[in-house]
Design a protein around this motif. Structure first.
Motif, PDB file in Angstrom:
ATOM      1  N   LYS A   1      -6.555   5.015   3.117  1.00 39.41           N
ATOM      2  CA  LYS A   1      -5.970   4.005   2.228  1.00 39.41           C
ATOM      3  C   LYS A   1      -6.604   2.634   2.470  1.00 39.41           C
ATOM      4  CE  LYS A   1      -2.632   4.346  -0.136  1.00 39.41           C
ATOM      5  NZ  LYS A   1      -2.368   4.542  -1.597  1.00 39.41           N
TER       6      LYS A   1
ATOM      7  N   ALA B   1       0.814  -1.225   0.000  1.00 39.33           N
ATOM      8  CA  ALA B   1       0.000   0.000   0.000  1.00 39.33           C
ATOM      9  C   ALA B   1       0.846   1.273   0.000  1.00 39.33           C
ATOM     10  CB  ALA B   1      -0.928  -0.011   1.212  1.00 39.33           C
TER      11      ALA B   1
ATOM     12  N   LYS C   1      -6.278  13.629   0.409  1.00 44.39           N
ATOM     13  CA  LYS C   1      -6.260  12.181   0.606  1.00 44.39           C
ATOM     14  C   LYS C   1      -7.658  11.593   0.739  1.00 44.39           C
ATOM     15  CE  LYS C   1      -1.750  11.768   0.721  1.00 44.39           C
ATOM     16  NZ  LYS C   1      -1.006  11.006  -0.311  1.00 44.39           N
TER      17      LYS C   1
END
Length: 434
Positions: free
Chosen positions: A175, A60, A199
């Motif tokens: 994420k 990731a 983000k």
């Protein structure tokens, strides 16, 4: 109602805090025996969880490949910085000086990375295991797959922050797939808010201080059973996430052939905001190195929240605002008026003491660090340097410093935009010349 006159009578040094004068406070309970609810086994449990997630990070966050998915920062010798500091001191700093460069920690580049990210990981693991999609012996790289993102998207993560904790949690939680909300106080830097939004996190801004922002965030999160609130004022998981730094530092010191014993004491200077990250690191250090490591907290004269709480024994029951201190500082990561619920309680016997500094000294040391070592940090990260001269004088009264080691722990800085850093540097250079 708090009687400030009585408080100053009972604790005269509170008067110095109120007057915003730099001071060194020696903790009278330091090195006493105490029973704590967590110990070294809990630190190893936290480290094992980081190890399980290492394969996930390699997938990731490819920037973690050089460290094999482990989030750690280098220990950097800074001899040129030490030489420059010594030129200003009547008594040169004895021993060796290092920077624990948490400004270079992967993913979010701050001391908050370990704790904030750790608590997100623990929550994610719990959900995935409960759903029957993950077992502890799995290769955790599978957590980067769409199936897990879909699972995590059913849950929210929320946090209150002055900046760095929010960045750490927001980047990793997003994420993984969590719906992430960061409640930011007025002290938070604009670039940190902008990056979080970039983000995909929701940023809720408050024209108020950290204590009120985190309270509002906590109350909002409590309304939704699927939202997990990461509480910077009282989370033991955050605390343990920070503490694993001690295990890694032990290995770094061994690699550098640095001993820690009675003849070679180790002094560690930690910037203190709410007290969680420096407290967690200090707890880990004492568990790993024992009586010969000596943690010291650094705080701005305008917002010495942990010092006030520990000095009076009131801990989180007192705020700097209660005694008329304005709480205004350029050290945005330390702009917390009330200490955490666990910082003072855990540090009661583990913290050697605290020292306060003026913002101008911090900004000057930011410039000195860049000019001597070309290391880029945010203002909060030079707090330890700002208190070094005062600490040197005080420590020399009690310890032999000839073969000592001094580690200034950085907060953040690698992610600071170029324009912001140029502004910090320019201000620091003008103060360094005085």
């Amino acid at each position: 109602m708090l009687d400030i006159n009585k408080l100053v009578t009972d604790f005269p040094e509170v008067g110095q805090l109120i007057a915003e004068k730099p001071l060194f406070w020696h903790n009278p309970n330091y090195q006493e025996s105490a029973e704590l609810p967590i110990d070294l086994a809990d630190i190893f449990d936290a480290e094992a969880r980081f190890q399980r997630f290492a394969k996930y990070f390699e997938v990731a966050f490819p920037e973690t490949l050089p460290t094999k998915g482990i989030l750690e920062s280098p220990l950097i010798p800074i001899p040129e910085m030490q030489t420059s500091i010594n030129e200003k001191l009547s008594s040169p700093l004895a021993g060796k000086l290092f920077l624990k460069a948490d400004n270079l920690l992967p993913i979010s580049g701050s001391i908050k990375s370990r704790g904030g990210i750790y608590e997100v990981l623990k929550f994610a693991e719990k959900i995935a295991v409960k759903a029957g999609m993950l077992v502890y012996e799995d290769n955790y790289a599978i957590l980067a797959s769409p199936e897990f993102k879909k699972l995590f998207s059913k849950y929210g993560i929320a946090v209150g922050s002055t900046g760095n904790l929010g960045l750490s949690i927001g980047i990793v939680a997003q994420k993984l797939g969590f719906q992430t909300t960061v409640h930011m106080s007025a002290d938070a830097a604009q670039w940190k808010k902008d990056l979080l939004r970039e983000k995909g996190a929701i940023v809720v801004e408050y024209n108020d201080n950290f204590s009120n922002a985190i309270t509002a965030g906590r109350e909002q999160a409590a309304k939704d059973p699927n939202v997990y609130f990461i509480d910077d004022e009282g989370s033991v998981d955050l605390f343990l996430g920070y503490s694993v730094a001690a295990l890694r530092l032990q290995a770094q010191l061994k690699a550098a052939s640095i001993q820690v014993n009675e003849d070679h004491p180790l002094f560690v200077y930690l910037p203190a905001g709410v007290g969680g990250s420096p407290g967690g690191v200090a707890f880990g250090l004492k568990q790993v190195f024992g009586e010969h490591v000596h943690p010291i907290f650094a705080e701005p004269t305008h917002i010495p929240s942990v010092t006030l709480g520990m000095m009076t024994g009131m801990n989180n029951q007192i705020s700097v605002y209660d005694v008329g201190i304005d709480g205004i500082t350029k050290a945005d990561g330390l702009a917390v008026g009330r200490p955490s619920r666990i910082a003072g309680k855990f540090m009661r016997t583990l913290l050697l003491g605290t020292a306060t500094f003026q913002d101008d000294r911090m900004m000057a040391e930011l410039a000195r660090l860049y000019e001597t070592e070309k290391i880029k940090v945010e203002p909060s990260a030079t707090s330890g340097f700002a208190i070094l001269p005062r600490c040197q004088t005080e420590l020399a009264k009690q310890y032999s410093l000839t073969d000592s080691t001094h580690i200034v722990w950085a907060t953040g800085g690698a992610m600071v935009p170029a324009d912001d850093f140029s502004r910090y540097l320019s201000e620091g250079q003008s103060l360094l010349e005085k």
